[in-house]
Design an enzyme around this catalytic site. Structure first.
Site, PDB file in Angstrom:
ATOM      1  N   HIS A  67       0.825  -1.199   0.033  1.00  0.00           N
ATOM      2  CA  HIS A  67       0.022   0.026   0.138  1.00  0.00           C
ATOM      3  C   HIS A  67       0.851   1.363  -0.041  1.00  0.00           C
ATOM      4  O   HIS A  67       0.677   2.202  -0.680  1.00  0.00           O
ATOM      5  CB  HIS A  67      -1.038   0.202   1.364  1.00  0.00           C
ATOM      6  CG  HIS A  67      -2.169  -1.138   1.276  1.00  0.00           C
ATOM      7  ND1 HIS A  67      -1.986  -2.096   2.125  1.00  0.00           N
ATOM      8  CD2 HIS A  67      -3.167  -1.304   0.467  1.00  0.00           C
ATOM      9  CE1 HIS A  67      -3.004  -2.914   2.118  1.00  0.00           C
ATOM     10  NE2 HIS A  67      -3.741  -2.294   1.132  1.00  0.00           N
ATOM     11  N   ASP A 126      -3.944  -7.767  -7.551  1.00  0.00           N
ATOM     12  CA  ASP A 126      -5.429  -7.992  -7.744  1.00  0.00           C
ATOM     13  C   ASP A 126      -5.499  -7.647  -9.219  1.00  0.00           C
ATOM     14  O   ASP A 126      -6.368  -6.562  -9.538  1.00  0.00           O
ATOM     15  CB  ASP A 126      -6.340  -6.987  -6.834  1.00  0.00           C
ATOM     16  CG  ASP A 126      -6.113  -7.667  -5.297  1.00  0.00           C
ATOM     17  OD1 ASP A 126      -6.584  -8.465  -4.787  1.00  0.00           O
ATOM     18  OD2 ASP A 126      -5.581  -6.497  -4.677  1.00  0.00           O
ATOM     19  N   VAL A 143       4.173  -5.749  -4.505  1.00  0.00           N
ATOM     20  CA  VAL A 143       5.254  -5.785  -3.686  1.00  0.00           C
ATOM     21  C   VAL A 143       5.585  -7.192  -2.824  1.00  0.00           C
ATOM     22  O   VAL A 143       4.335  -7.776  -2.416  1.00  0.00           O
ATOM     23  CB  VAL A 143       5.214  -4.630  -2.512  1.00  0.00           C
ATOM     24  CG1 VAL A 143       6.329  -4.716  -1.574  1.00  0.00           C
ATOM     25  CG2 VAL A 143       5.006  -3.334  -3.368  1.00  0.00           C
ATOM     26  N   SER A 178       0.087  -9.043   1.362  1.00  0.00           N
ATOM     27  CA  SER A 178      -1.420  -9.088   1.435  1.00  0.00           C
ATOM     28  C   SER A 178      -1.810  -8.928   2.998  1.00  0.00           C
ATOM     29  O   SER A 178      -1.214  -9.351   3.825  1.00  0.00           O
ATOM     30  CB  SER A 178      -1.900 -10.354   0.941  1.00  0.00           C
ATOM     31  OG  SER A 178      -3.397 -10.395   1.379  1.00  0.00           O
TER      32      SER A 178
END
Length: 275
Positions: free
Chosen positions: A33, A147, A173, A182
């Site tokens: 993120h 995703d 990543v 995740s």
């Protein structure tokens, strides 16, 4: 960093910003993120992150209730990454009444791969993302390649609705052992975490075989599924598909991607690798 919990507050801040990049998330942030946040900062004057665990994209037997909610830690990570604004609405703000209008992606896009195993998932994703895009009205929106099917669905949605938004993909990543980062990795036991990199290793093996000229895709997929099963996994799919539309390849020179989803214990992991 300014934190907004209402649409009105976020829109007022947006009106004072210049070129805006939006990074939608469900929180429980990890380095993947943060890489998206930094990529966004290079493409806009102002980065807005959103955190919202969206009930619409979870199936009846999925992990909505236990999905990790770590807002304070997420705020600290976003501040350290230089994010200007966080939109963190509660459910009553995002859905003040039951959602009666939804985005139904094309069946050809969502009846395959993850859509086959998670019916209604992409309908929920597309609906909340369209709502976020309308609220924020960003110039750029970023989504991770991990995703992959979601990225395709959302890119097509933005294009077909003629939204004036540039969709940018972010590279997956990985941990040092190859496991894709995740938020659900935290569900893994120590033994499962040690086993989890096998999924990426098998994707690498398929990629290398295809690059070396092996076009017996069914054999490659079947052998990889058997390898997972032999080590205690319950695979949903391993599939070699065209990057453009995630349909089965037609020509040998089609740009390809291999995608996988499998359960390790109670944790469902997904990954993919472009070929």
């Amino acid at each position: 960093m300014q934190i907004h919990t209402t649409v009105a507050s976020l829109r007022a801040a947006r009106a004072r910003a210049g070129r805006v990049a939006l990074v939608p998330t469900m929180g429980n942030l990890h380095d993947g993120h943060i890489a998206l946040m930094r990529q966004a900062a290079g493409r806009a004057d102002c980065v807005i992150a959103s955190i919202f665990v969206n009930r619409l994209q979870f199936g009846p037997n999925e992990d909505f209730d236990k999905y990790p909610r770590t807002l304070q830690a997420d705020i600290e990570r976003l501040e350290a990454a230089g994010v200007a604004h966080l939109f963190a609405p509660d459910e009553s703000e995002m859905y003040p009444q039951p959602q009666r209008y939804h985005v139904d992606p094309a069946p050809a896009q969502v009846s395959i791969l993850d859509g086959e195993f998670r019916p209604g998932h992409f309908r929920g994703v597309a609906t909340v993302v369209l709502k976020l895009l309308n609220i924020v009205q960003p110039d750029v929106a970023l989504f991770g390649k991990k995703d992959y099917q979601q990225l395709m669905v959302l890119s097509n949605m933005v294009r077909e609705f003629a939204l004036p938004i540039e969709v940018l993909p972010g590279d997956t990543v990985r941990a040092d052992d190859g496991l894709a980062l995740s938020s659900r990795n935290g569900y893994l036991s120590a033994a499962e975490r040690a086993e989890a990199p096998r999924l990426y290793a098998l994707l690498c093996r398929i990629r290398d075989a295809v690059r070396a000229g092996d076009h017996d895709f069914l054999k490659l997929e079947t052998e990889a599924m058997a390898q997972l099963e032999a080590h205690g996994w319950a695979p949903d799919y391993i599939a070699i598909r065209r990057q453009a539309d995630l349909q089965p390849p037609v020509h040998a020179d089609d740009p390809l991607v291999v995608l996988a989803a499998a359960r390790l214990g109670r944790t469902r992991l997904i990954d993919n690798l472009e070929i």
